[in-house]
Design a protein around this motif. Structure first.
Motif, PDB file in Angstrom:
ATOM      1  N   LYS A  18       0.248  -1.090  -0.554  1.00 17.76           N
ATOM      2  CA  LYS A  18      -0.117  -0.316  -0.071  1.00 17.76           C
ATOM      3  C   LYS A  18       0.695   1.468   0.054  1.00 17.76           C
ATOM      4  O   LYS A  18       0.497   2.368  -0.133  1.00 17.76           O
ATOM      5  CB  LYS A  18      -0.830  -0.061   1.496  1.00 17.76           C
ATOM      6  N   LEU A  19       1.882   0.971   0.547  1.00 17.90           N
ATOM      7  CA  LEU A  19       3.054   2.910   0.575  1.00 17.90           C
ATOM      8  C   LEU A  19       4.175   2.622  -0.519  1.00 17.90           C
ATOM      9  O   LEU A  19       4.327   3.235  -0.875  1.00 17.90           O
ATOM     10  CB  LEU A  19       3.944   2.267   1.830  1.00 17.90           C
ATOM     11  N   LEU A  20       4.333   1.757  -1.148  1.00 19.95           N
ATOM     12  CA  LEU A  20       5.476   1.145  -1.627  1.00 19.95           C
ATOM     13  C   LEU A  20       5.363   0.331  -3.170  1.00 19.95           C
ATOM     14  O   LEU A  20       5.135  -0.564  -2.324  1.00 19.95           O
ATOM     15  CB  LEU A  20       6.985   1.180  -0.923  1.00 19.95           C
ATOM     16  N   SER A  21       5.966   1.114  -4.010  1.00 19.40           N
ATOM     17  CA  SER A  21       5.895  -0.014  -5.190  1.00 19.40           C
ATOM     18  C   SER A  21       7.627   0.518  -5.478  1.00 19.40           C
ATOM     19  O   SER A  21       7.767   1.392  -5.900  1.00 19.40           O
ATOM     20  CB  SER A  21       4.830   0.437  -6.292  1.00 19.40           C
ATOM     21  N   ALA A  22       7.810  -0.641  -6.079  1.00 22.48           N
ATOM     22  CA  ALA A  22       9.464  -1.090  -6.742  1.00 22.48           C
ATOM     23  C   ALA A  22       9.859  -1.463  -8.070  1.00 22.48           C
ATOM     24  O   ALA A  22       9.187  -2.725  -7.799  1.00 22.48           O
ATOM     25  CB  ALA A  22      11.003  -1.548  -5.461  1.00 22.48           C
ATOM     26  N   ARG A  23      10.638  -1.547  -8.630  1.00 26.96           N
ATOM     27  CA  ARG A  23      10.806  -2.124  -9.573  1.00 26.96           C
ATOM     28  C   ARG A  23      12.339  -2.226  -9.882  1.00 26.96           C
ATOM     29  O   ARG A  23      12.825  -1.009 -10.557  1.00 26.96           O
ATOM     30  CB  ARG A  23       9.845  -2.174 -10.985  1.00 26.96           C
ATOM     31  N   LEU A  24      12.946  -3.033 -10.392  1.00 29.01           N
ATOM     32  CA  LEU A  24      14.493  -3.190 -10.845  1.00 29.01           C
ATOM     33  C   LEU A  24      14.544  -4.701 -12.081  1.00 29.01           C
ATOM     34  O   LEU A  24      14.123  -5.007 -12.223  1.00 29.01           O
ATOM     35  CB  LEU A  24      15.392  -3.587  -9.641  1.00 29.01           C
ATOM     36  N   ALA A  25      15.073  -3.777 -12.913  1.00 29.84           N
ATOM     37  CA  ALA A  25      15.397  -4.890 -14.410  1.00 29.84           C
ATOM     38  C   ALA A  25      16.673  -4.544 -14.849  1.00 29.84           C
ATOM     39  O   ALA A  25      17.123  -3.510 -14.805  1.00 29.84           O
ATOM     40  CB  ALA A  25      14.185  -3.844 -15.843  1.00 29.84           C
ATOM     41  N   TYR A  26      17.131  -5.426 -15.652  1.00 29.71           N
ATOM     42  CA  TYR A  26      18.296  -5.955 -16.002  1.00 29.71           C
ATOM     43  C   TYR A  26      18.215  -6.588 -17.285  1.00 29.71           C
ATOM     44  O   TYR A  26      17.548  -7.632 -17.592  1.00 29.71           O
ATOM     45  CB  TYR A  26      19.246  -6.546 -15.174  1.00 29.71           C
ATOM     46  N   SER A  27      19.002  -5.714 -18.795  1.00 30.29           N
ATOM     47  CA  SER A  27      18.682  -6.412 -20.149  1.00 30.29           C
ATOM     48  C   SER A  27      20.128  -6.757 -20.168  1.00 30.29           C
ATOM     49  O   SER A  27      20.987  -5.632 -20.259  1.00 30.29           O
ATOM     50  CB  SER A  27      17.935  -5.815 -20.474  1.00 30.29           C
ATOM     51  N   TYR A  28      20.438  -7.722 -20.419  1.00 25.33           N
ATOM     52  CA  TYR A  28      21.784  -8.130 -21.492  1.00 25.33           C
ATOM     53  C   TYR A  28      21.636  -8.798 -23.032  1.00 25.33           C
ATOM     54  O   TYR A  28      20.817  -9.432 -23.112  1.00 25.33           O
ATOM     55  CB  TYR A  28      22.758  -9.667 -21.150  1.00 25.33           C
ATOM     56  N   ARG A  29      22.808  -8.035 -24.123  1.00 24.22           N
ATOM     57  CA  ARG A  29      22.344  -8.752 -24.999  1.00 24.22           C
ATOM     58  C   ARG A  29      23.595  -8.656 -26.192  1.00 24.22           C
ATOM     59  O   ARG A  29      24.681  -7.611 -25.754  1.00 24.22           O
ATOM     60  CB  ARG A  29      21.835  -7.306 -26.193  1.00 24.22           C
ATOM     61  N   SER A  30      24.729 -10.021 -26.351  1.00 23.53           N
ATOM     62  CA  SER A  30      25.470 -10.124 -26.543  1.00 23.53           C
ATOM     63  C   SER A  30      25.571  -9.789 -27.687  1.00 23.53           C
ATOM     64  O   SER A  30      25.211  -8.951 -28.730  1.00 23.53           O
ATOM     65  CB  SER A  30      26.116 -11.773 -26.898  1.00 23.53           C
ATOM     66  N   ASN A  31      27.152  -9.346 -28.283  1.00 23.58           N
ATOM     67  CA  ASN A  31      27.383  -8.156 -29.534  1.00 23.58           C
ATOM     68  C   ASN A  31      26.664  -8.986 -30.895  1.00 23.58           C
ATOM     69  O   ASN A  31      26.315 -10.259 -30.414  1.00 23.58           O
ATOM     70  CB  ASN A  31      29.221  -8.282 -30.215  1.00 23.58           C
ATOM     71  N   PHE A  32      26.850  -8.542 -31.808  1.00 18.39           N
ATOM     72  CA  PHE A  32      25.580  -8.377 -33.390  1.00 18.39           C
ATOM     73  C   PHE A  32      25.874  -8.244 -34.226  1.00 18.39           C
ATOM     74  O   PHE A  32      26.281  -6.894 -34.032  1.00 18.39           O
ATOM     75  CB  PHE A  32      23.874  -7.973 -32.490  1.00 18.39           C
ATOM     76  N   PHE A  33      25.954  -8.558 -35.478  1.00 20.25           N
ATOM     77  CA  PHE A  33      25.793  -8.424 -36.840  1.00 20.25           C
ATOM     78  C   PHE A  33      25.110  -7.148 -37.552  1.00 20.25           C
ATOM     79  O   PHE A  33      23.859  -7.058 -37.046  1.00 20.25           O
ATOM     80  CB  PHE A  33      25.934  -9.644 -37.699  1.00 20.25           C
ATOM     81  N   ILE A  34      25.814  -6.238 -38.198  1.00 20.20           N
ATOM     82  CA  ILE A  34      24.426  -4.920 -38.377  1.00 20.20           C
ATOM     83  C   ILE A  34      24.271  -5.279 -40.080  1.00 20.20           C
ATOM     84  O   ILE A  34      23.583  -5.158 -40.295  1.00 20.20           O
ATOM     85  CB  ILE A  34      25.098  -3.377 -37.573  1.00 20.20           C
ATOM     86  N   ASP A  35      25.135  -5.608 -40.100  1.00 19.99           N
ATOM     87  CA  ASP A  35      24.938  -4.839 -41.774  1.00 19.99           C
ATOM     88  C   ASP A  35      25.970  -5.266 -42.504  1.00 19.99           C
ATOM     89  O   ASP A  35      27.887  -5.194 -42.209  1.00 19.99           O
ATOM     90  CB  ASP A  35      24.771  -3.411 -41.918  1.00 19.99           C
ATOM     91  N   PHE A  36      26.321  -5.031 -43.736  1.00 22.53           N
ATOM     92  CA  PHE A  36      27.725  -4.682 -44.673  1.00 22.53           C
ATOM     93  C   PHE A  36      27.834  -3.949 -44.910  1.00 22.53           C
ATOM     94  O   PHE A  36      27.332  -2.964 -45.871  1.00 22.53           O
ATOM     95  CB  PHE A  36      27.572  -5.995 -46.037  1.00 22.53           C
ATOM     96  N   ASP A  37      29.423  -4.114 -44.480  1.00 23.48           N
ATOM     97  CA  ASP A  37      30.347  -2.328 -45.325  1.00 23.48           C
ATOM     98  C   ASP A  37      30.836  -3.162 -46.315  1.00 23.48           C
ATOM     99  O   ASP A  37      30.284  -3.800 -47.532  1.00 23.48           O
ATOM    100  CB  ASP A  37      31.048  -1.773 -44.309  1.00 23.48           C
ATOM    101  N   ARG A  38      30.720  -1.350 -47.642  1.00 19.23           N
ATOM    102  CA  ARG A  38      31.349  -2.386 -48.184  1.00 19.23           C
ATOM    103  C   ARG A  38      32.642  -2.861 -48.920  1.00 19.23           C
ATOM    104  O   ARG A  38      32.282  -4.146 -49.737  1.00 19.23           O
ATOM    105  CB  ARG A  38      31.777  -0.961 -49.223  1.00 19.23           C
ATOM    106  N   THR A  39      32.751  -3.144 -47.963  1.00 16.66           N
ATOM    107  CA  THR A  39      35.012  -4.244 -47.878  1.00 16.66           C
ATOM    108  C   THR A  39      34.789  -5.112 -46.722  1.00 16.66           C
ATOM    109  O   THR A  39      35.419  -5.950 -46.534  1.00 16.66           O
ATOM    110  CB  THR A  39      35.882  -2.841 -47.546  1.00 16.66           C
ATOM    111  N   SER A  40      33.877  -4.816 -45.198  1.00 16.75           N
ATOM    112  CA  SER A  40      33.378  -5.668 -44.206  1.00 16.75           C
ATOM    113  C   SER A  40      32.778  -5.354 -43.314  1.00 16.75           C
ATOM    114  O   SER A  40      31.712  -5.116 -43.716  1.00 16.75           O
ATOM    115  CB  SER A  40      34.609  -4.383 -43.357  1.00 16.75           C
ATOM    116  N   HIS A  41      32.475  -6.420 -42.627  1.00 14.11           N
ATOM    117  CA  HIS A  41      31.429  -6.705 -42.263  1.00 14.11           C
ATOM    118  C   HIS A  41      31.547  -5.824 -41.034  1.00 14.11           C
ATOM    119  O   HIS A  41      32.287  -5.778 -40.266  1.00 14.11           O
ATOM    120  CB  HIS A  41      31.595  -8.154 -41.191  1.00 14.11           C
ATOM    121  N   ARG A  42      30.129  -5.140 -40.118  1.00 15.58           N
ATOM    122  CA  ARG A  42      29.826  -4.384 -39.155  1.00 15.58           C
ATOM    123  C   ARG A  42      29.257  -4.760 -38.201  1.00 15.58           C
ATOM    124  O   ARG A  42      28.272  -5.092 -38.598  1.00 15.58           O
ATOM    125  CB  ARG A  42      29.542  -2.981 -39.297  1.00 15.58           C
ATOM    126  N   PHE A  43      30.205  -4.902 -37.141  1.00 16.58           N
ATOM    127  CA  PHE A  43      29.532  -6.050 -35.842  1.00 16.58           C
ATOM    128  C   PHE A  43      29.270  -4.272 -34.749  1.00 16.58           C
ATOM    129  O   PHE A  43      29.446  -3.033 -34.513  1.00 16.58           O
ATOM    130  CB  PHE A  43      30.258  -5.956 -34.980  1.00 16.58           C
TER     131      PHE A  43
END
Length: 68
Positions: A18-43
């Motif tokens: 009735k008096l207090l509300s609390a929330r704690l959240a943690y997220s993790y995401r490992s490295n990921f591939f974005i797209d091809f640049d003209r000559t190399s991969h971008r991460f």
């Protein structure tokens, strides 16, 4: 596939009475591939996020909150 991580992790905890509300959240995401640049991969490197929210009810109609 572009934009997909091999590993992801999310955890959230809640507390409320009735008096207090609390929330704690943690997220993790490992490295990921974005797209091809003209000559190399971008991460993108891994991403981590932690956030919290606390609310204290002063009256039935007013609450003081803190988010971070």
């Amino acid at each position: 596939m572009p934009g997909n991580s091999k590993n992801t992790f999310n955890i959230t905890g809640f507390f409320e009475n009735k008096l207090l509300s609390a929330r704690l959240a943690y997220s993790y995401r490992s490295n990921f591939f974005i797209d091809f640049d003209r000559t190399s991969h971008r991460f993108e490197s891994s991403l981590k996020s932690l956030d919290a929210s606390v609310a204290a009810n002063v009256t039935d109609n007013i609450a003081v909150t803190l988010d971070g």
